[in-house]
Design a protein around this motif. Structure first.
Motif, PDB file in Angstrom:
ATOM      1  N   PHE A   1       0.832  -1.200   0.000  1.00  0.00           N
ATOM      2  CA  PHE A   1       0.000   0.000   0.000  1.00  0.00           C
ATOM      3  C   PHE A   1       0.866   1.249   0.000  1.00  0.00           C
ATOM      4  O   PHE A   1       1.974   1.248   0.546  1.00  0.00           O
TER       5      PHE A   1
ATOM      6  N   PRO B   1       0.482  -3.919   5.756  1.00  0.00           N
ATOM      7  CA  PRO B   1      -0.210  -2.789   6.400  1.00  0.00           C
ATOM      8  C   PRO B   1      -0.327  -2.904   7.913  1.00  0.00           C
ATOM      9  O   PRO B   1      -0.696  -1.932   8.570  1.00  0.00           O
TER      10      PRO B   1
ATOM     11  N   PHE C   1      -5.683   2.158   0.675  1.00  0.00           N
ATOM     12  CA  PHE C   1      -5.351   1.948   2.083  1.00  0.00           C
ATOM     13  C   PHE C   1      -6.517   2.341   2.981  1.00  0.00           C
ATOM     14  O   PHE C   1      -6.806   1.663   3.969  1.00  0.00           O
TER      15      PHE C   1
ATOM     16  N   HIS D   1      -8.893  -0.391   2.945  1.00  0.00           N
ATOM     17  CA  HIS D   1      -8.376  -1.499   3.757  1.00  0.00           C
ATOM     18  C   HIS D   1      -8.678  -1.241   5.232  1.00  0.00           C
ATOM     19  O   HIS D   1      -9.116  -2.156   5.949  1.00  0.00           O
TER      20      HIS D   1
END
Length: 293
Positions: A220, A263, A285, A288
């Motif tokens: 990411f 991440p 991101f 996510h």
């Protein structure tokens, strides 16, 4: 007055709790070589000294390590003298704990705690260098994995250190994978008599600032807006983040732009200081993070 052994334990615990990630009671007991009940007693002692012991979302403990703003410091004798005065005269005063904490942070006691931690890392590096020189296998004792959230011994073949000796690149025999191990999460190193035998499987890959290669997790691009406090804490959690953070010219905020191969570490930092962090990007991101909530 505490005996020398107990003072050493207190210094070790303070240094560990001021370094990320937060520590479980089990980890502290293993590190201090004591029972979990005794580990709780040490935590109570730190609270009495004025430290703000906090828990994260996983019920693990940490201390917010404030920066010293002056080069002046008290000697050990001066610090102990002031502590006794504050405990006696300031009994019942709401400012007592804050004053005790500042005395510690501006004394040689604090400096010795940092030196003790650096000496520990130096000892680990010395052992690992010896193993590298003699082409030996090693056991990384009680390694604390942030990814799996487990503490275990790791049998590895050391390959090389990363820049600034932040991590060790090593081939883990059980998983048959080359991994990067953060030196600060290793309790000790045991050098074995066994020669390394998997040189042909040693694979050195480029890592992100947290020591993860592209094989771990999902890649990411991350952009964050940080308060001054969040900036300091991020920098203390991982010195490598410093070069990815810039000060905004027209505000009091800082911007972190970074690419990560996993991440989880950056997500843990964000959740730990969510009030003082704004996630700007990337869209992938942010999506996510939303799925993780």
């Amino acid at each position: 007055m505490y005996n020398q052994h107990k003072i050493l334990r207190v210094l070790q615990l303070i240094t560990q709790l001021q370094n990320k990630p937060a520590k479980s009671v089990r980890f502290m007991a293993n590190f201090l070589e004591c029972t979990e009940r005794t580990a709780y007693r040490y935590l109570d002692l730190l609270k009495q000294l004025g430290f703000d012991i906090q828990k994260d979302e996983h019920q693990k403990f940490y201390i917010f390590a404030e920066k010293q703003t002056s080069t002046d410091s008290f000697t050990n004798e001066e610090a102990h003298f002031l502590i006794e005065i504050v405990k006696t005269v300031g009994k019942g005063n709401l400012l007592k704990d804050a004053v005790l904490k500042k005395i510690y942070l501006k004394s040689e006691i604090s400096q010795q705690g940092n030196l003790l931690f650096k000496a520990h890392l130096s000892k680990l590096i010395e052992k690992l260098n010896l193993a590298l020189k003699n082409h030996k296998k090693v056991v990384l004792k009680q390694y604390h994995s942030v990814n799996s959230n487990k503490i275990s011994d790791r049998l590895v073949e050391p390959i090389q250190f990363t820049e600034s000796y932040h991590s060790l690149c090593a081939y883990e025999i059980e998983s048959k994978i080359t991994k990067y191990f953060n030196l600060e999460r290793i309790i000790d190193v045991e050098i074995l008599d066994d020669e390394q035998e998997f040189d042909h499987l040693h694979l050195i890959e480029e890592t992100d600032v947290f020591g993860f290669t592209e094989r771990f997790g999902k890649k990411f691009e991350v952009e964050l807006q940080l308060s001054l406090r969040a900036y300091i804490l991020f920098r203390e959690a991982n010195e490598g983040l410093e070069k990815y953070i810039i000060k905004n010219e027209n505000s009091d905020y800082y911007t972190l732009k970074i690419k990560v191969n996993n991440p989880k570490p950056i997500t843990s930092l964000i959740r730990g200081f969510s009030v003082e962090i704004k996630v700007i990007g990337s869209n992938a991101f942010i999506a996510h993070l939303n799925t993780e909530n």
